[in-house]
Design a protein around this motif. Structure first.
Motif, PDB file in Angstrom:
ATOM      1  N   GLU A  20      52.506 -45.550 -36.631  1.00 45.63           N
ATOM      2  CA  GLU A  20      53.653 -44.936 -37.199  1.00 45.63           C
ATOM      3  C   GLU A  20      53.549 -43.742 -38.153  1.00 45.63           C
ATOM      4  O   GLU A  20      54.424 -42.781 -37.866  1.00 45.63           O
ATOM      5  CB  GLU A  20      54.412 -46.240 -37.826  1.00 45.63           C
ATOM      6  CG  GLU A  20      55.786 -45.684 -38.825  1.00 45.63           C
ATOM      7  CD  GLU A  20      56.525 -46.811 -38.912  1.00 45.63           C
ATOM      8  OE1 GLU A  20      57.378 -46.712 -39.652  1.00 45.63           O
ATOM      9  OE2 GLU A  20      56.133 -48.263 -38.891  1.00 45.63           O
ATOM     10  N   PHE A  21      52.483 -43.960 -38.943  1.00 48.53           N
ATOM     11  CA  PHE A  21      52.426 -42.869 -40.258  1.00 48.53           C
ATOM     12  C   PHE A  21      51.449 -41.731 -39.467  1.00 48.53           C
ATOM     13  O   PHE A  21      50.393 -42.057 -38.979  1.00 48.53           O
ATOM     14  CB  PHE A  21      52.168 -43.510 -41.193  1.00 48.53           C
ATOM     15  CG  PHE A  21      53.022 -44.431 -41.909  1.00 48.53           C
ATOM     16  CD1 PHE A  21      54.199 -44.068 -42.379  1.00 48.53           C
ATOM     17  CD2 PHE A  21      52.496 -45.815 -42.038  1.00 48.53           C
ATOM     18  CE1 PHE A  21      55.005 -45.037 -42.779  1.00 48.53           C
ATOM     19  CE2 PHE A  21      53.580 -46.772 -42.404  1.00 48.53           C
ATOM     20  CZ  PHE A  21      54.640 -46.335 -42.909  1.00 48.53           C
ATOM     21  N   ILE A  22      51.666 -40.456 -39.938  1.00 54.20           N
ATOM     22  CA  ILE A  22      50.734 -39.413 -39.896  1.00 54.20           C
ATOM     23  C   ILE A  22      50.180 -39.491 -41.155  1.00 54.20           C
ATOM     24  O   ILE A  22      50.553 -39.216 -42.199  1.00 54.20           O
ATOM     25  CB  ILE A  22      51.420 -38.149 -39.672  1.00 54.20           C
ATOM     26  CG1 ILE A  22      52.256 -38.186 -38.342  1.00 54.20           C
ATOM     27  CG2 ILE A  22      50.177 -36.922 -39.511  1.00 54.20           C
ATOM     28  CD1 ILE A  22      52.987 -36.929 -38.068  1.00 54.20           C
ATOM     29  N   HIS A  23      48.853 -40.013 -41.389  1.00 55.62           N
ATOM     30  CA  HIS A  23      47.928 -39.959 -42.604  1.00 55.62           C
ATOM     31  C   HIS A  23      47.454 -38.711 -43.121  1.00 55.62           C
ATOM     32  O   HIS A  23      46.470 -38.222 -42.423  1.00 55.62           O
ATOM     33  CB  HIS A  23      47.036 -41.139 -42.536  1.00 55.62           C
ATOM     34  CG  HIS A  23      47.466 -42.560 -42.250  1.00 55.62           C
ATOM     35  ND1 HIS A  23      47.778 -43.289 -43.254  1.00 55.62           N
ATOM     36  CD2 HIS A  23      47.703 -42.965 -41.055  1.00 55.62           C
ATOM     37  CE1 HIS A  23      48.312 -44.424 -42.816  1.00 55.62           C
ATOM     38  NE2 HIS A  23      48.336 -44.301 -41.586  1.00 55.62           N
ATOM     39  N   GLY A  24      48.149 -38.012 -43.870  1.00 51.18           N
ATOM     40  CA  GLY A  24      47.804 -36.744 -44.554  1.00 51.18           C
ATOM     41  C   GLY A  24      47.903 -35.841 -43.602  1.00 51.18           C
ATOM     42  O   GLY A  24      48.637 -35.523 -42.887  1.00 51.18           O
ATOM     43  N   LEU A  25      46.861 -34.681 -43.650  1.00 52.19           N
ATOM     44  CA  LEU A  25      46.947 -33.230 -42.868  1.00 52.19           C
ATOM     45  C   LEU A  25      45.920 -33.185 -42.130  1.00 52.19           C
ATOM     46  O   LEU A  25      45.152 -32.105 -41.982  1.00 52.19           O
ATOM     47  CB  LEU A  25      47.106 -32.267 -44.042  1.00 52.19           C
ATOM     48  CG  LEU A  25      47.959 -32.349 -45.046  1.00 52.19           C
ATOM     49  CD1 LEU A  25      47.748 -31.388 -45.973  1.00 52.19           C
ATOM     50  CD2 LEU A  25      49.433 -32.257 -44.446  1.00 52.19           C
ATOM     51  N   PRO A  26      45.700 -34.218 -41.091  1.00 45.99           N
ATOM     52  CA  PRO A  26      44.649 -33.924 -40.018  1.00 45.99           C
ATOM     53  C   PRO A  26      44.864 -32.980 -39.052  1.00 45.99           C
ATOM     54  O   PRO A  26      46.036 -32.938 -38.312  1.00 45.99           O
ATOM     55  CB  PRO A  26      44.536 -35.305 -39.445  1.00 45.99           C
ATOM     56  CG  PRO A  26      45.728 -36.112 -39.658  1.00 45.99           C
ATOM     57  CD  PRO A  26      46.309 -35.376 -40.865  1.00 45.99           C
ATOM     58  N   GLU A  27      44.039 -31.822 -38.947  1.00 48.77           N
ATOM     59  CA  GLU A  27      44.652 -30.889 -38.193  1.00 48.77           C
ATOM     60  C   GLU A  27      44.591 -31.160 -36.536  1.00 48.77           C
ATOM     61  O   GLU A  27      45.347 -30.683 -35.774  1.00 48.77           O
ATOM     62  CB  GLU A  27      43.324 -29.795 -38.301  1.00 48.77           C
ATOM     63  CG  GLU A  27      43.505 -28.488 -37.510  1.00 48.77           C
ATOM     64  CD  GLU A  27      44.914 -27.761 -37.757  1.00 48.77           C
ATOM     65  OE1 GLU A  27      45.328 -27.203 -36.846  1.00 48.77           O
ATOM     66  OE2 GLU A  27      45.398 -27.968 -38.783  1.00 48.77           O
ATOM     67  N   GLU A  28      43.646 -32.380 -36.143  1.00 45.82           N
ATOM     68  CA  GLU A  28      43.901 -32.685 -34.745  1.00 45.82           C
ATOM     69  C   GLU A  28      45.320 -33.106 -34.463  1.00 45.82           C
ATOM     70  O   GLU A  28      45.791 -32.934 -33.205  1.00 45.82           O
ATOM     71  CB  GLU A  28      43.072 -34.011 -34.580  1.00 45.82           C
ATOM     72  CG  GLU A  28      41.461 -33.650 -34.879  1.00 45.82           C
ATOM     73  CD  GLU A  28      41.068 -33.950 -36.065  1.00 45.82           C
ATOM     74  OE1 GLU A  28      39.877 -33.582 -36.479  1.00 45.82           O
ATOM     75  OE2 GLU A  28      42.053 -34.109 -37.057  1.00 45.82           O
ATOM     76  N   THR A  29      45.961 -33.791 -35.438  1.00 41.04           N
ATOM     77  CA  THR A  29      47.480 -34.099 -35.347  1.00 41.04           C
ATOM     78  C   THR A  29      48.401 -33.029 -35.314  1.00 41.04           C
ATOM     79  O   THR A  29      49.318 -32.789 -34.756  1.00 41.04           O
ATOM     80  CB  THR A  29      47.815 -35.342 -36.046  1.00 41.04           C
ATOM     81  OG1 THR A  29      46.875 -36.432 -35.939  1.00 41.04           O
ATOM     82  CG2 THR A  29      49.227 -35.865 -36.057  1.00 41.04           C
ATOM     83  N   TRP A  30      48.172 -32.351 -36.597  1.00 41.50           N
ATOM     84  CA  TRP A  30      49.098 -31.121 -36.933  1.00 41.50           C
ATOM     85  C   TRP A  30      49.041 -30.217 -35.981  1.00 41.50           C
ATOM     86  O   TRP A  30      50.230 -29.543 -35.624  1.00 41.50           O
ATOM     87  CB  TRP A  30      48.956 -30.760 -38.372  1.00 41.50           C
ATOM     88  CG  TRP A  30      49.674 -31.906 -39.293  1.00 41.50           C
ATOM     89  CD1 TRP A  30      48.644 -32.801 -39.903  1.00 41.50           C
ATOM     90  CD2 TRP A  30      50.852 -31.939 -39.670  1.00 41.50           C
ATOM     91  NE1 TRP A  30      49.515 -33.519 -40.887  1.00 41.50           N
ATOM     92  CE2 TRP A  30      50.836 -33.178 -40.559  1.00 41.50           C
ATOM     93  CE3 TRP A  30      51.878 -31.397 -39.619  1.00 41.50           C
ATOM     94  CZ2 TRP A  30      51.955 -33.381 -41.264  1.00 41.50           C
ATOM     95  CZ3 TRP A  30      53.343 -31.768 -39.947  1.00 41.50           C
ATOM     96  CH2 TRP A  30      53.183 -32.877 -40.943  1.00 41.50           C
ATOM     97  N   SER A  31      48.151 -29.847 -35.119  1.00 41.73           N
ATOM     98  CA  SER A  31      48.058 -28.658 -34.313  1.00 41.73           C
ATOM     99  C   SER A  31      48.944 -29.247 -33.151  1.00 41.73           C
ATOM    100  O   SER A  31      49.583 -28.243 -32.473  1.00 41.73           O
ATOM    101  CB  SER A  31      46.327 -28.408 -34.012  1.00 41.73           C
ATOM    102  OG  SER A  31      46.078 -29.788 -33.317  1.00 41.73           O
TER     103      SER A  31
END
Length: 440
Positions: free
Chosen positions: A64-75
């Protein structure tokens, strides 16, 4: 047998399998992804739930949550042009029959975890023990130790008597590097990420087959035969290589037969633990917690379940109940062998009634729908997500391969950076193996 020979067959259309398949297909490789379920996403699973006011809400039965600012997800979020919002609202705790501001003993938990980090730094290389053993050795005061252990078990879906101190310290450092104190959700649904990856994969010429559980992998250097079930019975495909991205629980159960058996990877997989988690989503006709209108998280350690959250800053009348580790296992035992979860629902509503000082009948009358998926009984996950027990901190280092440049493995359990149990770990390992295959 299909006469086509693929460059690689990917087992599993979760985050790791989709991100790897997309990268390989876009590089011109002939790729087939085989997925046991009738949907993509793996442990990302969104359901659209009707609301009393009309419309619907995205209920996340898995991640459910995006934990922090991991580039793998944010890209991927940027590439797919997906909207996000940061979690907002008030955190409350419930104890001794009353609501209190804050998460309850948060400072105690922080102090215990920081002390653990400093203690490990003074130990010889390779030192490790379970978190429960550390609490006893360090003489941590009981209430502070309980608060910290409740946090460790809830967040990691782990047992305090098993989870590794060395792994927890590695996790702390990894989390600090990407600001995991910040939590985000997607405006739409978490399924938008695997949907985007699948569209790009198929657009690049990749092939995807759903409802195709793999039962056997026969392999030798440069040659793989993958046997799976489909509507026509048993089928088989051939490839030069295979990338296995099934969850740790499936790997440990050995429901996929390997010929020959890759003893090294299975040995180290069995040193890890597949954690247990319980998530029950309650959708009400309207928000009955008007006195706590901006409630975001609620912690009630004396109750079962003990952790709750709302969709704040969205106003949807929905509460999610959560438990991890032994508390989750205890609650999940309330589910009957035929899958009837009415006893679990009753326990959850009873706890909620005590917390908010309402009758059980009142809450039942306000309840519109409830939603649950038991990942532990799901044959294609066999647990929630992985954690590292004491004296197994090196196990993930041995899982990814390659083995004879033919078998490769990816998934959150193969992460070596301290982010196991997360979507961004699955994305990172899938990406890393794709680059490895491409010689990058």
């Amino acid at each position: 047998m299909n006469a086509t020979k693929y460059d690689v067959i990917v087992i599993g259309a979760g985050a790791a399998g989709l991100v790897a398949g997309r990268a390989l297909a876009e590089a011109g490789w002939r790729v087939m992804i085989l997925e046991a379920r009738d949907r993509i996403g793996g442990r990302i699973w969104t359901r659209k739930i009707p609301l009393a006011s009309g419309g619907s809400v995205a209920a996340e039965l898995g991640a459910e949550f995006i934990h922090g600012l991991p580039e793998e997800t944010w890209s991927l979020i940027r590439a797919a042009n997906l909207g996000t919002y940061e979690i907002d609202g008030t955190t409350l705790s419930y104890s001794n029959g009353r609501m209190h501001a804050g998460s309850g003993q948060y400072q105690d938990t922080e102090r215990v975890l920081e002390g653990m980090k400093q203690w490990l730094a003074r130990q010889p290389s390779g030192a490790d023990m379970s978190f429960a053993e550390y609490l006893k050795l360090a003489g941590v005061e009981w209430s502070a130790g309980q608060a910290a252990a409740n946090y460790v078990e809830g967040f990691n879906a782990a047992d305090r008597n098993r989870i590794s101190v060395a792994a927890l310290v590695k996790q702390q450092r990894a989390e600090e590097a990407i600001d995991t104190d910040r939590l985000f959700r997607l405006d739409g649904a978490y399924e938008d990420i695997p949907t985007y990856l699948a569209e790009r994969f198929l657009g690049a010429g990749g092939e995807l087959k759903l409802s195709a559980p793999v039962t056997k992998i026969t392999w030798r250097r440069g040659e793989v035969g993958v046997q799976f079930q489909d509507a026509g019975g048993v089928s088989q495909l051939r490839a030069n290589r295979a990338l296995i991205t099934v969850p740790l629980g499936v790997l440990q159960a050995e429901v996929i037969e390997f010929v020959p058996r890759p003893n090294a990877v299975l040995k180290h997989a069995n040193r890890l633990v597949m954690g247990e988690a319980m998530r029950l989503i309650l959708v009400f006709k309207e928000k009955f917690w008007s006195e706590q209108a901006d409630l975001s998280f609620l912690f009630a350690q004396s109750e079962r379940p003990s952790t709750w959250w709302t969709p704040m800053p969205h106003e949807t009348p929905m509460l999610t109940a959560w438990a991890g580790g032994p508390k989750a296992a205890s609650l999940l035992r309330l589910i009957a062998s035929d899958g009837n979860a009415s006893s679990l629902l009753n326990q959850t509503l009873s706890s909620l009634a005590r917390i908010f000082g309402r009758s059980l009948a009142d809450l039942r009358s306000r309840l519109l729908s409830w939603h649950l998926h038991d990942w532990q009984r799901d044959p294609y996950s066999r647990g929630a997500y992985s954690y590292v027990p004491a004296d197994a901190s090196d196990a993930p280092d041995h899982l990814r391969g390659p083995f004879e440049d033919t078998l490769y493995f990816a998934g959150e359990h193969t992460d070596t950076s301290g982010h196991w149990g997360t979507v961004h770990a699955a994305l990172a390992t899938g990406t890393a193996v794709a680059h490895q295959l491409l010689g990058e």
